[in-house]
Design an enzyme around this catalytic site. Structure first.
Site, PDB file in Angstrom:
ATOM      1  N   LYS A 127       0.674  -1.355   0.046  1.00 50.23           N
ATOM      2  CA  LYS A 127      -0.230  -0.027   0.019  1.00 50.23           C
ATOM      3  C   LYS A 127       0.327   1.109   0.300  1.00 50.23           C
ATOM      4  CE  LYS A 127      -1.535   1.496   4.206  1.00 50.23           C
ATOM      5  NZ  LYS A 127      -1.369   3.112   4.618  1.00 50.23           N
ATOM      6  N   ASN A 128       2.161   0.570   1.077  1.00 45.45           N
ATOM      7  CA  ASN A 128       2.874   2.359   0.899  1.00 45.45           C
ATOM      8  C   ASN A 128       3.406   2.894  -0.155  1.00 45.45           C
ATOM      9  OD1 ASN A 128       1.266   2.977   3.084  1.00 45.45           O
ATOM     10  ND2 ASN A 128       2.586   2.300   5.109  1.00 45.45           N
ATOM     11  N   ARG A 151      -4.299   8.972   5.067  1.00 46.43           N
ATOM     12  CA  ARG A 151      -3.659  10.520   4.577  1.00 46.43           C
ATOM     13  C   ARG A 151      -1.932  10.546   3.172  1.00 46.43           C
ATOM     14  NH1 ARG A 151      -0.341  13.866   8.083  1.00 46.43           N
ATOM     15  NH2 ARG A 151       1.972  13.022   7.730  1.00 46.43           N
ATOM     16  N   CYS A 172      -5.812   7.489   9.589  1.00 44.54           N
ATOM     17  CA  CYS A 172      -5.612   6.293  10.901  1.00 44.54           C
ATOM     18  C   CYS A 172      -5.485   7.447  11.716  1.00 44.54           C
ATOM     19  CB  CYS A 172      -4.579   5.627  11.173  1.00 44.54           C
ATOM     20  SG  CYS A 172      -4.977   3.515  10.499  1.00 44.54           S
ATOM     21  N   ARG A 208      -0.410  14.243  13.440  1.00 41.79           N
ATOM     22  CA  ARG A 208       0.759  13.946  12.152  1.00 41.79           C
ATOM     23  C   ARG A 208       0.264  15.130  11.323  1.00 41.79           C
ATOM     24  NH1 ARG A 208      -1.843   9.021   9.875  1.00 41.79           N
ATOM     25  NH2 ARG A 208       0.303   7.774   8.697  1.00 41.79           N
ATOM     26  N   PRO A 209       1.552  15.611  12.118  1.00 42.27           N
ATOM     27  CA  PRO A 209       1.955  17.467  10.581  1.00 42.27           C
ATOM     28  C   PRO A 209       2.004  17.085   9.665  1.00 42.27           C
ATOM     29  CG  PRO A 209       3.024  17.114  12.632  1.00 42.27           C
ATOM     30  CD  PRO A 209       2.453  15.771  12.963  1.00 42.27           C
ATOM     31  N   ASP A 211       4.427  19.495   8.729  1.00 47.50           N
ATOM     32  CA  ASP A 211       5.623  20.927   8.353  1.00 47.50           C
ATOM     33  C   ASP A 211       6.478  20.539   7.130  1.00 47.50           C
ATOM     34  OD1 ASP A 211       5.801  18.665  10.656  1.00 47.50           O
ATOM     35  OD2 ASP A 211       7.485  19.765  10.878  1.00 47.50           O
ATOM     36  N   ASP A 260       4.312  -0.024  12.281  1.00 52.82           N
ATOM     37  CA  ASP A 260       3.737  -0.462  11.636  1.00 52.82           C
ATOM     38  C   ASP A 260       3.227  -2.297  12.370  1.00 52.82           C
ATOM     39  OD1 ASP A 260       1.815   1.312  10.231  1.00 52.82           O
ATOM     40  OD2 ASP A 260       3.872   1.424   9.194  1.00 52.82           O
ATOM     41  N   ARG A 274      -8.799  -0.704   3.951  1.00 53.89           N
ATOM     42  CA  ARG A 274      -7.530   0.523   3.955  1.00 53.89           C
ATOM     43  C   ARG A 274      -6.202  -0.168   3.149  1.00 53.89           C
ATOM     44  NH1 ARG A 274      -6.131   4.581   7.800  1.00 53.89           N
ATOM     45  NH2 ARG A 274      -5.066   5.094   5.780  1.00 53.89           N
TER      46      ARG A 274
END
Ligand code: EPU
Length: 437
Positions: free
Chosen positions: A22-23, A91, A115, A120-121, A123, A309, A401
């Site tokens: 997925k990632n 995300r 999630c 979960r910035p 920046d 994870d 997901r």
């Protein structure tokens, strides 16, 4: 709302192949927007985050086409307006910041969802893009980025090795004017996979997978496209391995890269599983009548450390093991929301912020629990494989997901485990006398 029904007590056996990661797939879909020629991603699983990405691509004007397991991505003219519902669905919507900025000059993006693992910035994504010349306007709910002329190559140091920010800046740098050096970059395998795809399309990238990445920008779209088979999913492979550690049995995970989950396989070995790994597959065995050893003190970290994870999966393994264990998650503040479900199944657990303490030696029993997030939900399913009786993991959509059909995967290995449709909220409201089981 769906639920997964699990009857514990079955030993697992057989072979299983993890889907594409997925990632990797999510940034690759976004990166296809940077290519002047058609792209094809092979073997893409039907995950809800993939569906959300395809919907996002369509919403900005692209025309992805699913052909069985493959996704065709023809070049298209796109706009930079991301609908709030799609940005908030995952995300992975953050991966569209750089490609849409490159393509349309302006991006308006509501803040990404995903999630609820704590704050979960974004920046670092924004600091890097700003250093490349983007003008940024932020509100509490959205961000607007504009550029005048092409993005400029920079020498930029990430304040921490964020996977997402490294991918954002890699994509931006590939199409910027001049050379970019990214220092303190994340080194997860998914970074090198995205870089490999971008290189096929004509990008000049060196060092992806190391903390220093050098990119020579093309000052516009990448000239090519390409066919790419994304990496196998290391977290799915770890999930199957953990299932055997919990339930007992012997399985072989094929077509994977065992080196990509080395810390997790080491952990399972230390706990008492037999693990034999080759370059592209590994076998794992555990005698269901011999308890595992606890006493673990795990700390997650950026690659190549123990992956965040896999922390809930490790917790599921340690619930029944002999001895107390502790896991600290260095990346996310709320990684162990699954502890409530573990406790309902009879485990001795205490979660406090980033830490989870596990008493060990639990005799797990079936319960009706709720998936709090993707990996926490998968961990609850695993724990239920060892529970006496038939229990349920209620899921509002987290587990799909990241796994196309986790119960079917486990059932193929001999578990008694399946998705069961539950009554929709609407049905419950209009027919309150009907009890959910
Ligand atoms: N961070 C910042 N600022 C930023 C970016 C990140 O402070 O601009 C912080 C985060 O808050 C977090 C840490 O840095 O504490 C690490 O975040 P990172 O950016 O590395 O993670 P991510 O890109 O948001 C991806 C995966 C996650 C995985 C992490 C770590 C995707 C879509 N998500 O998230 O996967 O846990 O990397 O490897 O690629 C999952 O699959 O369930 C999942 C959560």
């Amino acid at each position: 709302m769906e639920r997964i029904r699990i009857t514990g007590g079955r030993v697992l056996a057989g072979n299983i192949r993890p889907a594409a990661a997925k990632n990797s797939v999510l940034p690759l879909l976004a990166a296809s927007l940077l290519c002047a020629k058609p792209c094809v991603l092979r073997g893409v699983p039907r995950l809800s985050d993939v569906d959300a990405s395809l919907a996002l691509l369509r919403a900005v004007g692209a025309n992805p086409v699913r052909r069985g397991p493959d996704i065709l991505l023809p070049p298209a003219t796109v706009c930079g307006q991301v609908p709030p519902a799609l940005a908030g669905a995952m995300r992975g919507s953050v991966f569209y910041l750089a490609p849409l900025l490159v393509r349309s000059g302006t991006v308006e993006m509501p803040l990404p969802g995903g999630c609820r693992l704590g704050p979960r910035p974004i920046d670092i994504h924004l600091a890097g893009l700003s250093a490349m010349g983007a003008q940024i306007t932020e509100s509490d709910t959205a961000v607007i980025l504009r550029r005048e002329g092409p993005l400029q190559g920079v020498d930029f140091t990430l304040r921490l090795p964020s996977v997402g920010a490294t991918l954002t800046l890699l994509m931006a740098a590939a199409c910027a004017r001049g050379e970019t050096v990214l220092r303190g970059a994340a080194c997860e395998p998914e970074i090198a996979d995205t870089a490999a795809f971008l290189r096929k399309a004509g990008a000049c990238i060196e060092g992806a997978g190391t903390p220093v990445i050098r990119v020579r920008g093309t000052e516009g779209l990448l000239p090519g496209g390409g066919v790419h088979l994304p990496l196998p999913d290391r977290i799915a492979a770890a999930t199957y391995a953990a299932a055997v550690a919990v339930a007992g049995g012997r399985i072989t995970v094929t077509h994977c890269r065992p080196g990509h989950l080395a810390p997790f396989l080491r952990f399972l070995r230390t706990a008492g599983c037999e693990v034999a790994a080759g370059p592209e597959s590994f076998s794992i065995a555990r005698d269901p009548d011999t308890p595992l050893w606890g006493g673990a003190d795990l700390r997650t970290g950026a690659w190549p450390d123990f992956a965040t994870d896999t922390a809930p999966l490790a917790a599921a393994v340690l619930l029944q093991a002999k001895g107390e264990s502790h896991i600290h998650d260095a990346l996310f503040q709320n990684r162990f929301a699954c502890a409530e479900g573990f406790a309902a199944m009879g485990a001795d657990v205490r979660a406090e912020g980033r830490d989870l303490w596990i008493g060990g030696g639990a005799e797990l029993h079936a319960a009706r629990v709720t998936a709090p997030d993707l990996r926490g939900g998968a961990a609850l399913v695993l724990a239920a494989l060892a529970g006496r009786g038939t229990g349920s993991v209620m899921d509002s959509g987290h587990i799909r997901r990241g796994y196309e059909d986790l119960p079917a995967d486990l059932a193929a290995l001999g578990a008694r485990c399946t998705y069961v449709k539950t009554l929709s909220d609407a049905t419950i409201k209009t027919a309150p006398a009907v009890q959910m089981r």
